[in-house]
Design a protein around this motif. Structure first.
Motif, mmCIF file in Angstrom:
data_model
loop_
_atom_site.group_PDB
_atom_site.id
_atom_site.type_symbol
_atom_site.label_atom_id
_atom_site.label_comp_id
_atom_site.label_asym_id
_atom_site.label_seq_id
_atom_site.Cartn_x
_atom_site.Cartn_y
_atom_site.Cartn_z
ATOM 1 N N ARG A 45 9.510 6.287 4.112
ATOM 2 C CA ARG A 45 10.848 6.544 3.556
ATOM 3 C C ARG A 45 11.661 5.259 3.494
ATOM 4 N N MET A 46 11.552 4.450 4.559
ATOM 5 C CA MET A 46 12.270 3.171 4.576
ATOM 6 C C MET A 46 11.789 2.270 3.434
ATOM 7 N N LEU A 47 10.471 2.185 3.262
ATOM 8 C CA LEU A 47 9.912 1.349 2.207
ATOM 9 C C LEU A 47 10.370 1.828 0.830
ATOM 10 N N ARG A 48 10.283 3.134 0.582
ATOM 11 C CA ARG A 48 10.713 3.672 -0.713
ATOM 12 C C ARG A 48 12.191 3.395 -0.965
ATOM 13 N N ALA A 49 13.026 3.535 0.069
ATOM 14 C CA ALA A 49 14.462 3.294 -0.084
ATOM 15 C C ALA A 49 14.743 1.824 -0.387
ATOM 16 N N VAL A 50 14.062 0.921 0.298
ATOM 17 C CA VAL A 50 14.248 -0.514 0.049
ATOM 18 C C VAL A 50 13.771 -0.872 -1.353
ATOM 19 N N GLN A 51 12.637 -0.314 -1.760
ATOM 20 C CA GLN A 51 12.134 -0.581 -3.108
ATOM 21 C C GLN A 51 13.091 -0.043 -4.168
ATOM 22 N N ALA A 52 13.615 1.151 -3.966
ATOM 23 C CA ALA A 52 14.557 1.734 -4.932
ATOM 24 C C ALA A 52 15.816 0.878 -5.037
ATOM 25 N N LYS A 53 16.324 0.407 -3.907
ATOM 26 C CA LYS A 53 17.524 -0.440 -3.912
ATOM 27 C C LYS A 53 17.246 -1.756 -4.639
ATOM 28 N N ALA A 54 16.105 -2.380 -4.342
ATOM 29 C CA ALA A 54 15.754 -3.642 -4.989
ATOM 30 C C ALA A 54 15.487 -3.455 -6.476
ATOM 31 N N ASP A 55 14.859 -2.325 -6.835
ATOM 32 C CA ASP A 55 14.592 -2.042 -8.248
ATOM 33 C C ASP A 55 15.894 -1.841 -9.007
ATOM 34 N N ALA A 56 16.838 -1.115 -8.412
ATOM 35 C CA ALA A 56 18.135 -0.884 -9.059
ATOM 36 C C ALA A 56 18.897 -2.194 -9.262
ATOM 37 N N ALA A 57 18.687 -3.138 -8.366
ATOM 38 C CA ALA A 57 19.359 -4.440 -8.474
ATOM 39 C C ALA A 57 18.588 -5.398 -9.389
ATOM 40 N N GLY A 58 17.409 -4.979 -9.865
ATOM 41 C CA GLY A 58 16.605 -5.823 -10.738
ATOM 42 C C GLY A 58 15.847 -6.912 -9.994
ATOM 43 N N ASP A 59 15.627 -6.700 -8.704
ATOM 44 C CA ASP A 59 14.957 -7.711 -7.883
ATOM 45 C C ASP A 59 13.440 -7.541 -7.811
ATOM 46 N N ILE A 60 12.897 -6.500 -8.467
ATOM 47 C CA ILE A 60 11.456 -6.256 -8.411
ATOM 48 C C ILE A 60 10.880 -6.343 -9.817
#
Length: 124
Positions: free
Chosen positions: A75-90
């Protein structure tokens, strides 16, 4: 904040993702435990060598296993990925070319000396 510990912003991000325990005796603070787990993996030491300021090593290990089993870290990994994706960092573009990955014949369990050894333990 110490070198290998979560910042206040990181803690506020992961705190809602941790399971809540409403039963049993008073338990060690989740932030302290998570900092101990992070310290252990960032330094690479054995569980028994985690500093006492994070609590008993057995508590850290038990909580780590429990959180790994119940999907907390996923859950932590998915949340961090979602936050980074929304910011355009991935950048999600990934290319895997397995044609260049070759294993040496010894990596597959071949015996030294190759085929033809007649010790009776391998098929010919």
């Amino acid at each position: 904040m110490r070198r290998h510990e979560l910042s206040d912003a990181e803690w506020e991000f992961v705190r809602p993702l941790l399971p809540v325990s409403l039963r049993g005796r008073k338990r060690l603070d989740d932030r302290t435990v998570l900092n101990g787990i992070v310290w252990k993996f960032r330094t690479g030491v054995a569980w028994r060598d985690v500093p006492e300021r994070y609590g008993p090593w057995a508590t850290l290990h038990t909580r780590f296993r429990r959180w790994a089993k119940d999907g907390t870290f996923e859950r932590m990994l998915r949340a961090v990925q979602a936050k980074a994706d929304a910011a355009g960092d991935i950048d999600w573009l990934v290319s895997v070319d397995s044609t260049i990955v070759r294993a040496h014949h010894h990596a597959a369990g071949a015996r030294k000396g190759g085929v033809g050894h007649s010790d009776g333990r391998e098929a010919v």
